[in-house]
Scaffold this active site. Sequence first.
Site, PDB file in Angstrom:
ATOM      1  N   HIS A  30      77.775  53.771 -48.283  1.00  0.00           N
ATOM      2  CA  HIS A  30      77.200  53.229 -47.049  1.00  0.00           C
ATOM      3  C   HIS A  30      77.185  54.351 -46.011  1.00  0.00           C
ATOM      4  CE1 HIS A  30      81.361  53.107 -45.805  1.00  0.00           C
ATOM      5  NE2 HIS A  30      81.656  52.286 -46.815  1.00  0.00           N
ATOM      6  N   HIS A  33      80.162  56.744 -45.710  1.00  0.00           N
ATOM      7  CA  HIS A  33      80.250  57.839 -46.692  1.00  0.00           C
ATOM      8  C   HIS A  33      79.248  58.956 -46.343  1.00  0.00           C
ATOM      9  CE1 HIS A  33      81.546  54.350 -49.355  1.00  0.00           C
ATOM     10  NE2 HIS A  33      82.538  55.196 -49.535  1.00  0.00           N
TER      11      HIS A  33
END
Length: 287
Positions: A30, A33
């Site tokens: 997501h 990250h």
Amino acid sequence: MQIINTVTELRTALKSHPSIAFVPTMGNLHAGHIHLVALAKQKAECVVVSIFINPLQFGANEDLASYPRTLAADCEKLKAAGASIVFTPNLAEIYPDFDGIHLNQTMSIALPPIANELCGASRPGHFSGVATVVLKLFNMVFLNGAQQQLVVFGQKDFQQLFIIKQLVTQFNLPIQIMAGETVREASGLAMSSRNGYLTAQQREQASQLNCVLQDIVNNIKNGLNDFDALEHQATSTLTAQGWMVDYMTVRSALSLSPANSHDRHLVVLGAAKLGNTRLIDNIEFLR
Ligand code: PAF
């Protein structure tokens, strides 16, 4: 971007790189990250991202089987983010004695008592599993003697970050650890792969966790020193809203021990379940 499955190929690919930044993940990537990858890219010419769901850090009744596996979409996101290498090892690559059923990881690292507190109290063995796989991944990514060896971890897992920093210091690893700020939804909800388990209604409710932590921070900044009372109040608020609270605690951000009135650099941490989904969050602050 190269996609690599074996340690041998990884080491060959990394041989000539003078600076490597590494972002370990379990996939289902997501914006949080991708933020870590962006930080890594600012620091090194070669950015390695691992995607490996590590069974050793899941308890028997946890979500290992249902943990979201989205490799193709993850690789697309990493390509767009400019990662150099995605390392997606299988179980036997990480656990050489794996016999198809058992990992047979009989050697382990003795962790300090903090590993049994907070998330470690309700997830026995979790941080041992994390430390073991992280040390293995460091050995796989960093054995080329690159001049610059950096790893980027998200600050959402504050306790994990704390333990990994100690691992690096106490095992004399020539690795710099960098923390990436927690990326949040507009509601304040910390981004997490586990948010995907929430129903639409739970997702709306989920920012309550961040709200109670923020209330504690505001109260402390306004001069309140009774941390126990603030923790109880936050727990009661969440419980009344239908959460099952695991812990709400004010700690020293430097030692992770319970905060005392002299500590200035603090972190307030919380973990609670909404339905079957366990969420964690924290806010680090100075007062
Ligand atoms: O934070 C995570 O995603 C995992 O704990 C890590 C660091 C990749 C180890 O499996």
